[in-house]
Every structure is written in C-alpha cells, then in structure tokens.
Design an enzyme around this catalytic site. Structure first.
Site, PDB file in Angstrom:
ATOM      1  N   HIS A 129       0.805  -1.222   0.000  1.00  0.00           N
ATOM      2  CA  HIS A 129       0.000   0.000   0.000  1.00  0.00           C
ATOM      3  C   HIS A 129       0.836   1.270   0.000  1.00  0.00           C
ATOM      4  O   HIS A 129       0.400   2.331   0.424  1.00  0.00           O
ATOM      5  CB  HIS A 129      -1.012  -0.019   1.152  1.00  0.00           C
ATOM      6  CG  HIS A 129      -2.246  -0.792   0.773  1.00  0.00           C
ATOM      7  ND1 HIS A 129      -2.185  -2.063   0.268  1.00  0.00           N
ATOM      8  CD2 HIS A 129      -3.557  -0.461   0.768  1.00  0.00           C
ATOM      9  CE1 HIS A 129      -3.410  -2.484  -0.006  1.00  0.00           C
ATOM     10  NE2 HIS A 129      -4.265  -1.529   0.286  1.00  0.00           N
ATOM     11  N   ASP A 150      -5.888   4.724  10.080  1.00  0.00           N
ATOM     12  CA  ASP A 150      -7.305   4.852   9.726  1.00  0.00           C
ATOM     13  C   ASP A 150      -7.817   3.617   8.982  1.00  0.00           C
ATOM     14  O   ASP A 150      -9.005   3.337   8.973  1.00  0.00           O
ATOM     15  CB  ASP A 150      -7.509   6.053   8.794  1.00  0.00           C
ATOM     16  CG  ASP A 150      -7.275   7.376   9.499  1.00  0.00           C
ATOM     17  OD1 ASP A 150      -7.179   7.373  10.731  1.00  0.00           O
ATOM     18  OD2 ASP A 150      -7.189   8.404   8.802  1.00  0.00           O
ATOM     19  N   GLU A 157      -9.341  13.850  15.061  1.00  0.00           N
ATOM     20  CA  GLU A 157      -8.877  14.073  13.689  1.00  0.00           C
ATOM     21  C   GLU A 157      -9.649  15.255  13.128  1.00  0.00           C
ATOM     22  O   GLU A 157     -10.333  15.991  13.864  1.00  0.00           O
ATOM     23  CB  GLU A 157      -9.076  12.823  12.810  1.00  0.00           C
ATOM     24  CG  GLU A 157      -8.023  11.762  13.004  1.00  0.00           C
ATOM     25  CD  GLU A 157      -7.850  10.830  11.807  1.00  0.00           C
ATOM     26  OE1 GLU A 157      -8.383  11.131  10.710  1.00  0.00           O
ATOM     27  OE2 GLU A 157      -7.172   9.782  11.971  1.00  0.00           O
TER      28      GLU A 157
HETATM   29  P1  FAD Z   1       4.326  -1.885   1.856  1.00  0.00           P
HETATM   30  O1  FAD Z   1       3.821  -0.881   0.903  1.00  0.00           O
HETATM   31  O2  FAD Z   1       4.258  -3.291   1.416  1.00  0.00           O
HETATM   32  O3  FAD Z   1       5.818  -1.506   2.296  1.00  0.00           O
HETATM   33  C1  FAD Z   1       6.140  -0.184   2.647  1.00  0.00           C
HETATM   34  C2  FAD Z   1       7.627  -0.063   3.002  1.00  0.00           C
HETATM   35  O4  FAD Z   1       7.879  -0.776   4.201  1.00  0.00           O
HETATM   36  C3  FAD Z   1       8.551  -0.666   1.954  1.00  0.00           C
HETATM   37  O5  FAD Z   1       9.739   0.053   1.898  1.00  0.00           O
HETATM   38  C4  FAD Z   1       8.804  -2.069   2.471  1.00  0.00           C
HETATM   39  O6  FAD Z   1      10.022  -2.591   2.003  1.00  0.00           O
HETATM   40  C5  FAD Z   1       8.807  -1.829   3.982  1.00  0.00           C
HETATM   41  N1  FAD Z   1       8.305  -2.997   4.713  1.00  0.00           N
HETATM   42  C6  FAD Z   1       7.151  -3.670   4.524  1.00  0.00           C
HETATM   43  N2  FAD Z   1       7.059  -4.666   5.410  1.00  0.00           N
HETATM   44  C7  FAD Z   1       8.176  -4.625   6.158  1.00  0.00           C
HETATM   45  C8  FAD Z   1       8.681  -5.400   7.231  1.00  0.00           C
HETATM   46  N3  FAD Z   1       8.009  -6.453   7.716  1.00  0.00           N
HETATM   47  N4  FAD Z   1       9.874  -5.072   7.767  1.00  0.00           N
HETATM   48  C9  FAD Z   1      10.582  -4.008   7.307  1.00  0.00           C
HETATM   49  N5  FAD Z   1      10.166  -3.260   6.280  1.00  0.00           N
HETATM   50  C10 FAD Z   1       8.978  -3.554   5.718  1.00  0.00           C
HETATM   51  N6  FAD Z   1      -0.527   5.307   7.287  1.00  0.00           N
HETATM   52  C11 FAD Z   1      -0.735   5.786   8.511  1.00  0.00           C
HETATM   53  O7  FAD Z   1       0.201   5.973   9.280  1.00  0.00           O
HETATM   54  N7  FAD Z   1      -2.001   6.099   8.921  1.00  0.00           N
HETATM   55  C12 FAD Z   1      -3.086   5.868   8.150  1.00  0.00           C
HETATM   56  O8  FAD Z   1      -4.201   6.145   8.573  1.00  0.00           O
HETATM   57  C13 FAD Z   1      -2.895   5.329   6.863  1.00  0.00           C
HETATM   58  N8  FAD Z   1      -3.948   5.059   6.077  1.00  0.00           N
HETATM   59  C14 FAD Z   1      -3.737   4.517   4.849  1.00  0.00           C
HETATM   60  C15 FAD Z   1      -4.841   4.214   4.060  1.00  0.00           C
HETATM   61  C16 FAD Z   1      -4.670   3.668   2.808  1.00  0.00           C
HETATM   62  C17 FAD Z   1      -5.874   3.357   1.962  1.00  0.00           C
HETATM   63  C18 FAD Z   1      -3.353   3.448   2.322  1.00  0.00           C
HETATM   64  C19 FAD Z   1      -3.146   2.919   0.937  1.00  0.00           C
HETATM   65  C20 FAD Z   1      -2.243   3.750   3.103  1.00  0.00           C
HETATM   66  C21 FAD Z   1      -2.422   4.284   4.374  1.00  0.00           C
HETATM   67  N9  FAD Z   1      -1.351   4.597   5.201  1.00  0.00           N
HETATM   68  C22 FAD Z   1      -1.567   5.080   6.452  1.00  0.00           C
HETATM   69  C23 FAD Z   1       0.036   4.431   4.741  1.00  0.00           C
HETATM   70  C24 FAD Z   1       0.603   3.083   5.142  1.00  0.00           C
HETATM   71  O9  FAD Z   1       0.842   3.043   6.524  1.00  0.00           O
HETATM   72  C25 FAD Z   1       1.932   2.824   4.446  1.00  0.00           C
HETATM   73  O10 FAD Z   1       1.799   2.944   3.070  1.00  0.00           O
HETATM   74  C26 FAD Z   1       2.432   1.428   4.805  1.00  0.00           C
HETATM   75  O11 FAD Z   1       3.748   1.288   4.332  1.00  0.00           O
HETATM   76  C27 FAD Z   1       1.574   0.402   4.164  1.00  0.00           C
HETATM   77  O12 FAD Z   1       1.849  -0.860   4.666  1.00  0.00           O
HETATM   78  P2  FAD Z   1       2.069  -2.055   3.666  1.00  0.00           P
HETATM   79  O13 FAD Z   1       1.997  -3.279   4.473  1.00  0.00           O
HETATM   80  O14 FAD Z   1       1.172  -1.984   2.516  1.00  0.00           O
HETATM   81  O15 FAD Z   1       3.584  -1.728   3.249  1.00  0.00           O
END
Ligand code: FAD
Length: 524
Positions: free
Chosen positions: A92, A154, A270
């Site tokens: 994400h 969120d 918020e």
């Molecule tokens: P990925 O996109 O898969 O990875 C993100 C980064 O983290 C990459 O660099 C990856 O290499 C690294 N990573 C992933 N997993 C690990 C691991 N286990 N160990 C070390 N590194 C790792 N953020 C907030 O803080 N608050 C919110 O309310 C919020 N709402 C969101 C709502 C939506 C619809 C979306 C799309 C995003 C939102 N986000 C929010 C942002 C979100 O927290 C970040 O984009 C987060 O990185 C997404 O997690 P993911 O598992 O999809 O990570």
C-alpha cells in the site's frame, strides 16, 4: 603465444556476454522452495496502491518463517554479484517503496495468512504477531481476549511491518503516540541476514533504527504490540467550522488534554478540510448523508472552505450511557464550532476502526479504487499551519481536490526521538494528508499530471515560505533530498545503515541508498 592470447580474449568476451545476460538472482532458480518465478507473482509484486510506478522483481519469496527471510538476505549479502531484497507487506505504498528491481521481493503478507499465528498474553497485555500480519487480523485475534491495540491507522488492511516502518498514525496518536510508540520488541532480520531480537533496552540501536526506518535496516518478522482492554462502542462526532483559527484552536485544546483521565478527554481527534462542494457527502463523509445532507454554501460563512473536527468517545458495555453523554457534552461545551453543526453516530468499536474498508468496498464497486493515487502527506509545524491554510487550502487547491484532506495535530512528546522518523521541531505539529485519486473522466482538474503538479506547487510553496514541513511516507529521488529530509538525524541514519545493511541490499525502492554492487546491475 598468439593463439593462446586469442583464446583467452575469446573466453573473456564470453564471460562478459554471459555476465551481462545473467541476472544476479538467476543462480537462485531451483534453490529455495519458497521462491516463486511465477509471472502472476512477479506482476503483483511490481504493483502498489499508488499505481504510478511498476518494477518487476526477478523472484518473489513467500517465507514460512524468519529463517527463510534470513536465508535469502544472507545469500544476497554473501553473493559475489549481490542482489537487492525488499519486504512487501500489503503493497500500500504510493511510490514503489516495496519494489525490488532485479532482486527478490519478500512477500510478508499473503492470501494464505501469516505463517505464525498471533500469540496473546492476557496477563502482560501484549500480542506477538508476524511482521506481515494485517492490522485487521491483529484486531480480530486480540478481540477474542477482550483486548485491542491502542494506536491505529485509519485503514486496517496494512501490514504491521509496513506501518511500523513509517510510524502508523491516526486520531489516537495525540494520546498514545504513533504505533511505533506502542511496540515492546521486534525480531528483525538485518541486511547481513542475522536474526536479532531488539527492544528499547536490548539491541536498542537496531530497535530505534527499524521504528520508522522505511525498511532500511532489516525486515521485521515479529512485533510485540501493547494492548488495552477493548472498548465495545464508540460515540463518533463531527462538528463544522468556517474559521480556521477557531478550528485549530479547538483541535489543539483537545490534544492538550492527553494527560487527563479518560473521562475528561476524547479518545480520537482528527479533522478534515472541505474545499469541494461535492466532498462533504463523499466517501469519508458518508456520515453526513443521506439522512443529513449538508450544503457547504448554506454554512460556509461567505468563503468556500469548511473544516470538520472529528472526535470519538469510546465506551464499554458496562458504561452508564448517561455518563457517556455527560462526558461528551462537557467536552463539546468547551468548543466553538458552528452551532447546530453537530453530527453524531454511535457504533461498535470494530466498525469504527474498520470504517475506511467500508469506503474501499464502495469505491471498488465503482471502479474508483484501482486508480493512480498521487498522495501527499506532510507534517506541518503548528506555528505555520495558518500560513499553510492560506496558501494551500484557500490558495493552490482551488475548489476540486479529488479526495479527502485530513488535518489533525499531534503531541511531539509522544514520539521517541531515538527512532528513525523525523518530525518538525515543535511541540505540536499537524498531519496534513492530501489523499487524492487521479481520474480520467474528462475533468482536467483531476488528471494525474494536474494533481502531481499541484503537489509540486505545495512543496514549492512551503519551501519559498520557509514552512519547515517534513514529509510523512516520504518520497524523494536523490540522496541530497533525503539528507535534507533527515537533517541533523542524517549522520545517525547513515551510520545505522552502514552497521545493519552495509551492502545496501534492503528496501531500495525507497531510493535512499544505492546498492553497493550497483555497477554490476542493469538498473536499480
Ligand atoms: P508496503 O507498501 O508493502 O511496504 C512499505 C515499506 O515498508 C517498503 O519500503 C517495504 O520494504 C517496507 N516494509 C514492509 N514490510 C516490512 C517489514 N516487515 N519489515 C521491514 N520493512 C517492511 N498510514 C498511517 O500511518 N495512517 C493511516 O491512517 C494510513 N492510512 C492509509 C490508508 C490507505 C488506503 C493506504 C493505501 C495507506 C495508508 N497509510 C496510512 C500508509 C501506510 O501506513 C503505508 O503505506 C504502509 O507502508 C503500508 O503498509 P504495507 O503493508 O502496505 O507496506
């Protein structure tokens, strides 16, 4: 002599040709059962929520343990050629942060569930979870014990490792701090392939490095998350403002109550900005409609920007409903919102926490979820938030925003300065999140080019006006920009990188460090 030289030259030539056509990971084929070279896997690992960049890895690892993660990283670290490794949670990110060009993506969250089930300690009020576990599943498992994590995002369909690599924020952060302030310990596989358990007082340098560390120092394979007794219900309230300084004054007042007993503060603070007539009844605001449709022009005090404060009060099955009302009323009494603009709803705690998923399903059904998302998330110091309002909300944005604009303040003293995250240098700072979707519906104002250009204008405005913002979920393309982002924290960040990922193998999609073997790779 001449024929020998000719033969040697031919061999060297062959080595060069073969060397160039082989990818650094090709030697992995057939070595690990969890490694997939399947086209569908490679394609899905190349995508993210941002839908603006797509880079396929050479292979995808579906680990069944931390040892699997350690094995692949060790291979990368020790191999002559070297190759990059990126963890991917739920993908994400916005700008390809979990992609791995010519490398291996470690798919931490999978459709078949986490390889290790959550383990709850009721006595010590924590849960141990796999790094790729989604927060929605963390919640489901802890609720079986009447417990729940304290600090949220969120949206819950994000992985634990993914949000801890950024910070993890929502309306509870003013009170509990970000998610990284609510972690007891983690297991991390470093860039050398070592599995290390770390905490505030154990291998603390690595612990602080990975919290908000953008995946640069290791892959989090297990996290121990603090829990509290789970509330059962939520009183969810929205009130409107037409005056920005009254709005921010009230928000700042509410977050200043963080040290008070729970009966004397809200549990979540918020807010959002409404610059678009259509938006007040949009997906984040379905709350207002259909029973409460709101027209901005009817209340916006001559201007065309409104501000909505969003607050909640949690309560329990055993709570006395009358005292909940009294606590809410006593808090609302102190606020100066537009009279008669109070919108209240009451719902189960889980439904409140999972509210954005409901919106996701709605958008998916209209084909509006899988579109490019040129999001911009900024931390803005309190002292300049009014300038930001004038220049951005009432200036650059015009009256079409293509998505919600969140705005809420947080207390810096709830953030551990030893972690890798950078925040503005003031005791209170705001998150401003421009959560935009680019559409190709013929409306010029909503195209990806236009929205991306607006983002650039906003960043330029802050630079020109010397508003010392910090990007949250940061995205830069040069190391100079990253150095500027980290400011005085850069030397520490760099030193930690040299210690825990000296070959710069990990999370290269962030574009902070070039892999040390870059010259041998076709592209990074
Ligand atoms: P990925 O996109 O898969 O990875 C993100 C980064 O983290 C990459 O660099 C990856 O290499 C690294 N990573 C992933 N997993 C690990 C691991 N286990 N160990 C070390 N590194 C790792 N953020 C907030 O803080 N608050 C919110 O309310 C919020 N709402 C969101 C709502 C939506 C619809 C979306 C799309 C995003 C939102 N986000 C929010 C942002 C979100 O927290 C970040 O984009 C987060 O990185 C997404 O997690 P993911 O598992 O999809 O990570």
């Amino acid at each position: 002599m001449a024929p020998i030289l000719l033969l040697l030259s031919a061999i060297c030539h062959l080595i060069v040709i073969v060397g160039l056509t082989l990818r650094p990971t090709d030697f992995l084929i057939g070595t690990e059962p969890q490694l997939s070279f399947n086209r569908t896997d490679l394609h899905s690992a190349s995508l993210d929520f941002g839908k603006m960049t797509s880079i396929e890895p050479t292979a995808v690892l579906h680990p069944s343990s931390a040892a699997d993660v350690a094995k692949i990283i060790k291979l990368a670290y020790e191999s002559g050629h070297g190759f990059v490794v990126s963890a991917r949670g739920h993908g994400h990110s916005i700008n390809g942060q979990s992609q791995a060009a010519n490398g291996v993506v470690v798919q931490m969250s999978g459709s078949s569930g986490a390889p290790v089930a959550p383990v709850v300690s009721e006595k010590l009020m924590y849960v141990d979870v796999w790094g790729g576990e989604l927060w929605i599943d963390v919640l489901k498992s802890t609720l079986q014990y009447g417990l729940a994590p304290k600090s949220w995002t969120d949206y819950l369909y994000l992985s634990v490792g993914g949000t801890l690599s950024n910070a993890g924020i929502s309306g509870q952060a003013f009170n509990h701090g970000p998610q990284i302030s609510n972690v007891h310990e983690v297991d991390v596989v470093t860039g050398k392939g070592e599995v290390v358990t770390c905490a505030e007082n154990k291998n603390s340098e690595l612990f602080h490095a990975v919290m908000g560390g953008l995946g640069q120092f290791g892959i989090i394979t297990r996290a121990r998350i603090a829990l509290e007794a789970s509330p059962q219900r939520v009183r969810w309230i929205r009130v409107l403002y037409s005056n920005f300084s009254v709005f921010t004054h009230d928000q700042e007042y509410l977050i200043s109550l963080h040290g008070q007993p729970s009966s004397k503060k809200f549990d979540y603070v918020e807010g959002f900005v409404i610059v678009d007539e259509g938006l007040i009844n949009n997906w984040r605001s379905s709350f207002f409609s259909p029973s409460n449709p709101v027209k901005i022009s009817s209340i916006a005090d001559g201007g065309n920007v409104l501000y909505c404060l969003e607050i909640t009060k949690n309560y329990y099955n055993h709570s006395d409903p009358q005292s909940v009302d009294q606590e809410v009323d006593a808090l609302l009494e102190k606020l100066n919102y537009i009279p008669a603009s109070v919108f209240t709803t009451d719902l189960p705690y889980v439904e409140f926490l999972d509210r954005v998923h409901k919106a996701e399903l709605k958008l998916r059904s209209k084909g509006l979820w899988d579109v490019p998302h040129p999001w911009l998330n900024l931390f803005v110091p309190k002292s300049r938030i009014a300038d930001f309002d004038q220049g951005v909300f009432k200036g650059i944005l015009g009256n079409k925003t293509s998505g919600p604009i969140l705005i809420y303040p947080m207390n810096k003293n709830k953030w551990d300065v030893e972690t890798s995250v950078v925040t503005p240098n003031e005791e209170v700072f705001y998150l401003v999140a421009l959560l935009r979707s680019a559409l190709q519906n013929g409306d010029e104002a909503l195209t990806l080019e236009r929205l991306s250009d607006e983002n650039r204008q906003i960043l330029k405005f802050c630079k020109d006006e010397k508003i010392e913002i910090k990007q949250y979920l940061p995205h830069y393309t040069t190391q100079e920009e990253w150095m500027d982002h980290y400011g005085e924290k850069w030397p520490q960040f760099y030193k930690r990188k040299m210690e825990f990922d000296p070959r710069h193998i990990l999370a290269t999609g962030q574009r902070i460090f070039e892999p040390s073997f870059i010259s041998k790779m076709k592209s990074w």
